[in-house]
Design a protein around this motif. Structure first.
Motif, PDB file in Angstrom:
ATOM      1  N   TYR A 375       0.836  -1.219   0.000  1.00 33.80           N
ATOM      2  CA  TYR A 375       0.000   0.000   0.000  1.00 33.80           C
ATOM      3  C   TYR A 375       0.864   1.259   0.000  1.00 33.80           C
ATOM      4  O   TYR A 375       0.465   2.297  -0.540  1.00 33.80           O
ATOM      5  CB  TYR A 375      -0.901  -0.038   1.237  1.00 33.80           C
ATOM      6  N   TYR A 376       2.042   1.195   0.604  1.00 36.36           N
ATOM      7  CA  TYR A 376       2.859   2.392   0.810  1.00 36.36           C
ATOM      8  C   TYR A 376       3.801   2.705  -0.360  1.00 36.36           C
ATOM      9  O   TYR A 376       4.455   3.749  -0.341  1.00 36.36           O
ATOM     10  CB  TYR A 376       3.657   2.255   2.112  1.00 36.36           C
ATOM     11  N   ARG A 377       3.855   1.831  -1.345  1.00 37.60           N
ATOM     12  CA  ARG A 377       4.715   2.106  -2.490  1.00 37.60           C
ATOM     13  C   ARG A 377       4.272   3.397  -3.185  1.00 37.60           C
ATOM     14  O   ARG A 377       3.101   3.553  -3.559  1.00 37.60           O
ATOM     15  CB  ARG A 377       4.688   0.950  -3.479  1.00 37.60           C
ATOM     16  N   GLY A 378       5.197   4.340  -3.339  1.00 37.45           N
ATOM     17  CA  GLY A 378       4.894   5.600  -4.000  1.00 37.45           C
ATOM     18  C   GLY A 378       4.232   6.631  -3.110  1.00 37.45           C
ATOM     19  O   GLY A 378       3.890   7.727  -3.582  1.00 37.45           O
ATOM     20  N   ARG A 379       4.056   6.331  -1.838  1.00 36.34           N
ATOM     21  CA  ARG A 379       3.410   7.268  -0.920  1.00 36.34           C
ATOM     22  C   ARG A 379       4.443   8.038  -0.096  1.00 36.34           C
ATOM     23  O   ARG A 379       5.503   7.506   0.238  1.00 36.34           O
ATOM     24  CB  ARG A 379       2.438   6.544   0.007  1.00 36.34           C
ATOM     25  N   GLU A 380       4.093   9.251   0.227  1.00 32.60           N
ATOM     26  CA  GLU A 380       4.961  10.052   1.083  1.00 32.60           C
ATOM     27  C   GLU A 380       4.612   9.787   2.538  1.00 32.60           C
ATOM     28  O   GLU A 380       3.435   9.730   2.915  1.00 32.60           O
ATOM     29  CB  GLU A 380       4.814  11.539   0.771  1.00 32.60           C
ATOM     30  N   THR A 381       5.636   9.624   3.349  1.00 27.64           N
ATOM     31  CA  THR A 381       5.429   9.367   4.771  1.00 27.64           C
ATOM     32  C   THR A 381       6.643   9.864   5.546  1.00 27.64           C
ATOM     33  O   THR A 381       7.599  10.378   4.974  1.00 27.64           O
ATOM     34  CB  THR A 381       5.191   7.865   5.035  1.00 27.64           C
ATOM     35  N   GLU A 382       6.603   9.674   6.855  1.00 26.52           N
ATOM     36  CA  GLU A 382       7.676  10.126   7.729  1.00 26.52           C
ATOM     37  C   GLU A 382       8.360   8.919   8.345  1.00 26.52           C
ATOM     38  O   GLU A 382       7.692   7.967   8.772  1.00 26.52           O
ATOM     39  CB  GLU A 382       7.097  11.025   8.834  1.00 26.52           C
ATOM     40  N   VAL A 383       9.680   8.962   8.399  1.00 27.85           N
ATOM     41  CA  VAL A 383      10.451   7.851   8.965  1.00 27.85           C
ATOM     42  C   VAL A 383      11.364   8.386  10.068  1.00 27.85           C
ATOM     43  O   VAL A 383      12.012   9.424   9.907  1.00 27.85           O
ATOM     44  CB  VAL A 383      11.302   7.151   7.878  1.00 27.85           C
ATOM     45  N   LEU A 384      11.386   7.673  11.181  1.00 28.47           N
ATOM     46  CA  LEU A 384      12.339   7.962  12.252  1.00 28.47           C
ATOM     47  C   LEU A 384      13.486   6.970  12.097  1.00 28.47           C
ATOM     48  O   LEU A 384      13.323   5.767  12.300  1.00 28.47           O
ATOM     49  CB  LEU A 384      11.678   7.810  13.626  1.00 28.47           C
ATOM     50  N   PHE A 385      14.653   7.491  11.705  1.00 24.77           N
ATOM     51  CA  PHE A 385      15.791   6.625  11.422  1.00 24.77           C
ATOM     52  C   PHE A 385      16.520   6.249  12.716  1.00 24.77           C
ATOM     53  O   PHE A 385      16.634   7.048  13.633  1.00 24.77           O
ATOM     54  CB  PHE A 385      16.743   7.309  10.438  1.00 24.77           C
ATOM     55  N   GLU A 386      17.024   4.992  12.733  1.00 25.80           N
ATOM     56  CA  GLU A 386      17.600   4.442  13.960  1.00 25.80           C
ATOM     57  C   GLU A 386      19.058   4.032  13.840  1.00 25.80           C
ATOM     58  O   GLU A 386      19.844   4.276  14.752  1.00 25.80           O
ATOM     59  CB  GLU A 386      16.779   3.221  14.406  1.00 25.80           C
ATOM     60  N   GLU A 387      19.422   3.368  12.751  1.00 21.60           N
ATOM     61  CA  GLU A 387      20.752   2.785  12.650  1.00 21.60           C
ATOM     62  C   GLU A 387      21.082   2.525  11.191  1.00 21.60           C
ATOM     63  O   GLU A 387      20.250   2.756  10.307  1.00 21.60           O
ATOM     64  CB  GLU A 387      20.810   1.467  13.433  1.00 21.60           C
ATOM     65  N   THR A 388      22.284   2.025  10.931  1.00 25.33           N
ATOM     66  CA  THR A 388      22.658   1.688   9.561  1.00 25.33           C
ATOM     67  C   THR A 388      22.540   0.189   9.329  1.00 25.33           C
ATOM     68  O   THR A 388      22.640  -0.618  10.266  1.00 25.33           O
ATOM     69  CB  THR A 388      24.080   2.139   9.229  1.00 25.33           C
ATOM     70  N   GLN A 389      22.313  -0.149   8.057  1.00 25.98           N
ATOM     71  CA  GLN A 389      22.147  -1.545   7.668  1.00 25.98           C
ATOM     72  C   GLN A 389      22.496  -1.652   6.189  1.00 25.98           C
ATOM     73  O   GLN A 389      22.332  -0.697   5.430  1.00 25.98           O
ATOM     74  CB  GLN A 389      20.695  -1.965   7.909  1.00 25.98           C
ATOM     75  N   GLU A 390      22.977  -2.808   5.777  1.00 24.70           N
ATOM     76  CA  GLU A 390      23.277  -2.993   4.358  1.00 24.70           C
ATOM     77  C   GLU A 390      22.000  -3.255   3.578  1.00 24.70           C
ATOM     78  O   GLU A 390      21.271  -4.209   3.867  1.00 24.70           O
ATOM     79  CB  GLU A 390      24.277  -4.133   4.159  1.00 24.70           C
ATOM     80  N   VAL A 391      21.734  -2.407   2.602  1.00 28.70           N
ATOM     81  CA  VAL A 391      20.554  -2.537   1.739  1.00 28.70           C
ATOM     82  C   VAL A 391      21.028  -2.349   0.302  1.00 28.70           C
ATOM     83  O   VAL A 391      21.713  -1.371  -0.010  1.00 28.70           O
ATOM     84  CB  VAL A 391      19.483  -1.475   2.075  1.00 28.70           C
ATOM     85  N   LYS A 392      20.710  -3.300  -0.557  1.00 29.66           N
ATOM     86  CA  LYS A 392      21.114  -3.231  -1.965  1.00 29.66           C
ATOM     87  C   LYS A 392      22.628  -3.066  -2.104  1.00 29.66           C
ATOM     88  O   LYS A 392      23.119  -2.339  -2.971  1.00 29.66           O
ATOM     89  CB  LYS A 392      20.385  -2.087  -2.682  1.00 29.66           C
ATOM     90  N   GLY A 393      23.376  -3.704  -1.214  1.00 28.63           N
ATOM     91  CA  GLY A 393      24.817  -3.703  -1.331  1.00 28.63           C
ATOM     92  C   GLY A 393      25.532  -2.488  -0.788  1.00 28.63           C
ATOM     93  O   GLY A 393      26.752  -2.368  -0.938  1.00 28.63           O
ATOM     94  N   CYS A 394      24.806  -1.562  -0.165  1.00 26.93           N
ATOM     95  CA  CYS A 394      25.484  -0.406   0.434  1.00 26.93           C
ATOM     96  C   CYS A 394      24.869  -0.075   1.789  1.00 26.93           C
ATOM     97  O   CYS A 394      23.755  -0.510   2.101  1.00 26.93           O
ATOM     98  CB  CYS A 394      25.418   0.804  -0.503  1.00 26.93           C
ATOM     99  N   ARG A 395      25.598   0.672   2.608  1.00 32.33           N
ATOM    100  CA  ARG A 395      25.111   1.031   3.935  1.00 32.33           C
ATOM    101  C   ARG A 395      24.085   2.139   3.822  1.00 32.33           C
ATOM    102  O   ARG A 395      24.319   3.161   3.157  1.00 32.33           O
ATOM    103  CB  ARG A 395      26.259   1.507   4.832  1.00 32.33           C
ATOM    104  N   MET A 396      22.950   1.937   4.432  1.00 34.97           N
ATOM    105  CA  MET A 396      21.895   2.944   4.462  1.00 34.97           C
ATOM    106  C   MET A 396      21.396   3.098   5.889  1.00 34.97           C
ATOM    107  O   MET A 396      21.524   2.178   6.713  1.00 34.97           O
ATOM    108  CB  MET A 396      20.712   2.555   3.560  1.00 34.97           C
ATOM    109  N   TYR A 397      20.816   4.243   6.171  1.00 31.97           N
ATOM    110  CA  TYR A 397      20.142   4.437   7.452  1.00 31.97           C
ATOM    111  C   TYR A 397      18.749   3.834   7.354  1.00 31.97           C
ATOM    112  O   TYR A 397      18.042   4.029   6.353  1.00 31.97           O
ATOM    113  CB  TYR A 397      20.069   5.926   7.809  1.00 31.97           C
ATOM    114  N   VAL A 398      18.358   3.079   8.383  1.00 28.20           N
ATOM    115  CA  VAL A 398      17.046   2.427   8.380  1.00 28.20           C
ATOM    116  C   VAL A 398      16.230   2.905   9.576  1.00 28.20           C
ATOM    117  O   VAL A 398      16.773   3.277  10.619  1.00 28.20           O
ATOM    118  CB  VAL A 398      17.163   0.881   8.401  1.00 28.20           C
TER     119      VAL A 398
END
Length: 436
Positions: A375-398
């Motif tokens: 349902y959330y694909r393409g929707r704007e929302t707010e995220v509270l970021f917590e830590e880093t994690q490997e996503v798609k082969g690179c480090r991202m904040y999740v």
């Protein structure tokens, strides 16, 4: 100031236990102990045990004996529900030095000091009174997580579901005074915590013994400066009324993420479980939530293979779960718990049948969770970021959206504990969005 000694803690079980373990860790830190991983050699090991199932009992014993093996000279402390429900067994276990009941965790340091002075305290370290007890005041100012903190506001339970040992382990329902909750929330906010989760053994009963109310508590926390989000622990379906939800929907900090305990989608099974609602009442509550919130995350627990559960009763549960459509479901195979009414019931379900039913519901849960996130694909929302994690082969904040949908974002600057708005685009591995 360090006392030169090392302590390690291990938690088993629920979010209330997790909160109490962190609170005990803080007590140890304040007393000068260096906290080390449980896998390392320590002078003191604290195992906060669980007794919700026989498997939990076994895991509790395993961790106690693992600590003793790691350092035969350490002080091994067993605290919590296993100690309460299996007191004599725990007393006979030579691997345990100190037994601490559920209403004594705040006395950890005093009990350790008394033990080290070789006082005979084993016989008086377990409070097995399951009657009316005061709320034990444990508080945290700097939890292990840097973004989210649990706040225990309630303990005990008066429901006595036929499968559950917890009222015997935790005692009767009792509430923490709102002024103490607010003081802790304020201190957590001052230390940078942005999100709090209100938790309890039976959260819906909050305030019945003190003349306060859960709704008023939530409103008060909503006014704490620095707190950006409020989440609620598990709720009983009957608390979800039109008035209750209308008031919640008027609070912008309240996350539309609701865990409504179900256990079965069949009324006959619910009655045997001594659950005090019907599937009709449960479904009505979900409908109210969906009227007041655009796309709330509704999660639940389900027990399969409860005594007497027939194929038709299970099929009725499956149809109900599909109709309500949950974000997440925690599936448990019924486990006989000695001391509960269900243990003596006729019609115990064979293990292979429970496993087959569990597998079917796990597959259903995975499908519904994917559908909810889509349902959330393409929707704007707010995220509270917590830590880093490997996503798609690179480090991202999740981090997580208010509905607890996981999202990631690349950034050269630190996003830890930062709230950002953006569009959720690609869904990676079916479970984590990339935010643009």
């Amino acid at each position: 100031m360090s006392n030169g000694r090392k302590a390690a803690l291990h938690n088993l079980g629920c979010k209330v236990n997790a909160y109490e373990t962190e609170a005990m860790q803080q007590l140890l830190e304040n007393a000068g102990y260096e906290i080390v991983p449980f896998s390392e050699r320590a002078d003191v090991y604290v195992i906060n045990t669980c007794s919700v199932t026989n498997i939990a009992d076994r895991k509790s014993r395993q961790m106690i004996h693992r600590a003793r093996k790691r350092n035969p000279d350490a002080v091994v402390v067993a605290a919590g529900c296993y100690v309460q429900t299996k007191e004599q067994e725990a007393r006979a276990d030579a691997a345990i030095d100190l037994l601490i009941g559920n209403n004594q965790k705040g006395q950890l340091i005093e009990l350790l000091e008394a033990f080290e002075q070789r006082e005979d305290i084993r016989s008086k370290t377990v409070d097995i009174n399951c009657g009316v007890q005061p709320f034990e005041e444990l508080a945290m100012t700097h939890p292990c997580e840097h973004t989210r903190a649990f706040i225990k506001v309630q303990d005990g339970c008066n429901q006595f579901c036929s499968y559950c040992i917890i009222p015997y382990a935790r005692g009767r329902a009792r509430s923490r005074l709102s002024k103490d909750v607010l003081a802790e929330a304020g201190e957590l906010a001052a230390n940078g915590i942005r999100e709090v989760v209100l938790t309890g053994i039976h959260l819906s009963s909050y305030g019945r013994d003190t003349g306060e109310s859960l709704l008023d508590l939530i409103k008060s926390i909503h006014g704490v400066e620095g707190i950006a989000r409020i989440r609620l622990g598990s709720l009983e379906p009957k608390i979800v009324t039109e008035d209750f939800v209308r008031e919640l929907a008027a609070l912008p900090k309240l996350c539309p993420h609701f865990h409504l305990s179900l256990q079965s989608g069949c009324d006959a099974t619910l009655e045997r479980m001594n659950r005090r609602y019907t599937t009709g009442e449960y479904e009505a509550g979900c409908g109210i939530l969906r009227r007041y919130f655009e796309h709330p995350a509704i999660t639940t627990d389900v027990i399969v293979g409860f005594p007497g559960e027939t194929e038709e009763e299970f099929a009725e549960t499956v149809r109900f779960l599909e109709r309500v459509h949950f974000y997440e479901m925690h599936i448990f195979k019924y486990s006989v718990r000695q001391g509960t009414r269900a243990a003596a019931m006729d019609g115990q379900v064979p293990e292979e049948v429970k496993t087959a039913r569990s597998n079917e519901l796990l597959a259903l849960a995975e499908r519904m969770s994917r559908e909810f996130r889509a349902y959330y694909r393409g929707r704007e929302t707010e995220v509270l970021f917590e830590e880093t994690q490997e996503v798609k082969g690179c480090r991202m904040y999740v981090g997580y959206t208010p509905e607890y949908v996981k999202a990631a974002r690349p950034s050269e600057d630190s996003l830890e504990n930062v709230l950002l708005s953006g569009t959720l685009s690609e869904l990676v591995d079916g479970e984590i969005f990339v935010m643009e």
